[in-house]
Design an enzyme around this catalytic site. Structure first.
Site, PDB file in Angstrom:
ATOM      1  N   GLY A  14     102.877  40.372  60.256  1.00 10.38           N
ATOM      2  CA  GLY A  14     104.374  40.539  60.031  1.00 10.38           C
ATOM      3  C   GLY A  14     104.806  39.168  61.096  1.00 10.38           C
ATOM      4  N   ARG A  69      98.151  52.180  49.574  1.00  9.67           N
ATOM      5  CA  ARG A  69      97.135  50.795  48.871  1.00  9.67           C
ATOM      6  C   ARG A  69      96.451  51.837  48.323  1.00  9.67           C
ATOM      7  NH1 ARG A  69      92.472  48.476  52.423  1.00  9.67           N
ATOM      8  NH2 ARG A  69      91.845  50.235  54.336  1.00  9.67           N
ATOM      9  N   ILE A 120      96.082  43.951  45.704  1.00  5.20           N
ATOM     10  CA  ILE A 120      96.083  43.131  44.387  1.00  5.20           C
ATOM     11  C   ILE A 120      97.237  44.059  43.392  1.00  5.20           C
ATOM     12  CG2 ILE A 120      94.834  42.398  42.477  1.00  5.20           C
ATOM     13  CD1 ILE A 120      93.926  40.535  45.198  1.00  5.20           C
ATOM     14  N   LEU A 121      97.531  43.308  43.307  1.00  4.31           N
ATOM     15  CA  LEU A 121      99.081  44.501  42.367  1.00  4.31           C
ATOM     16  C   LEU A 121      98.440  44.121  40.686  1.00  4.31           C
ATOM     17  CD1 LEU A 121     102.274  41.950  43.625  1.00  4.31           C
ATOM     18  CD2 LEU A 121     101.441  44.700  44.177  1.00  4.31           C
ATOM     19  N   HIS A 167      99.422  31.754  50.309  1.00  5.36           N
ATOM     20  CA  HIS A 167      97.906  31.463  50.402  1.00  5.36           C
ATOM     21  C   HIS A 167      97.470  30.217  51.800  1.00  5.36           C
ATOM     22  CE1 HIS A 167      93.648  32.490  48.979  1.00  5.36           C
ATOM     23  NE2 HIS A 167      93.505  31.254  49.425  1.00  5.36           N
TER      24      HIS A 167
END
EC number: 2.1.2.2
Length: 187
Positions: free
Chosen positions: A12, A59, A86-87, A103
């Site tokens: 974070g 996840r 991955i959404l 990225h």
């Protein structure tokens, strides 16, 4: 006040940078209203330390649908900050133009499936690239294919290692993430 939801998977540090830049006024008229993690991570503790609502959604195939249920309706921006899952395409389409990612490379180079963290930096060194950097981009159903909002590069030297490239990338991320967030929020 614009509401930002931040998705994390790790320490974070970019979440902390966003919190700090909101606090110091670099990101204006905004607050982090929710932090969501896809695994146990220090990012959740950072949220707790700042009294920010935080949720762990493990996840898996139901992550995007579970996420959809808890994102506040008044969310202005969803920020992927070191988020590794991955959404689903439907989620990306529902939030089109309101979801961004950072990225650790100069997209479109070194993007796509499997290109995250140290994998990117190893690929940059292996290819003997003369520069690398970071890109803030809109999230679309295609992995790392969304329009770039902001990029910044730096020189890669012969002495660089994946670890030193990672350090340089992180400094660039800290610099451009708040600028890109302000831009997308219209500040």
């Amino acid at each position: 006040m614009k509401n930002i939801v931040i998705l994390v998977s790790g320490s974070g540090s970019n979440l902390q940078r966003i919190i700090d830049t909101i606090d110091n006024g670099e990101i204006q008229n905004a607050k982090v209203s929710l932090v969501v993690a896809d695994r146990e991570c220090y990012g959740l503790e950072r949220a707790q330390n700042h009294n920010i609502e935080h949720v762990l959604i493990p996840r898996g195939k139901n992550f995007s649908s579970e996420l959809s249920k808890i994102i506040p309706e008044n969310t202005d921006l969803i920020v992927l900050a070191g988020f590794l899952s991955i959404l689903k395409p439907e989620f990306c389409e529902n939030w089109s133009g309101k979801i961004i990612n950072i990225h650790p490379a100069l997209l479109p180079k070194y993007g796509g499936k499997g290109m995250w963290g140290h994998h990117v930096h190893h690929a940059v060194i292996e290819a003997k690239e003369k520069e690398s950097g970071a890109t803030v981009h809109f999230v679309t159903p295609g992995i790392d294919e969304g329009e770039a909002i902001l990029q910044k590069s730096f020189a890669v030297t012969e002495d660089d290692t994946p670890e030193t490239v990672a350090e340089k990338v992180h400094l660039v991320e800290y610099e451009i993430f708040p600028i890109a967030i302000n831009k997308v929020l219209g500040n």
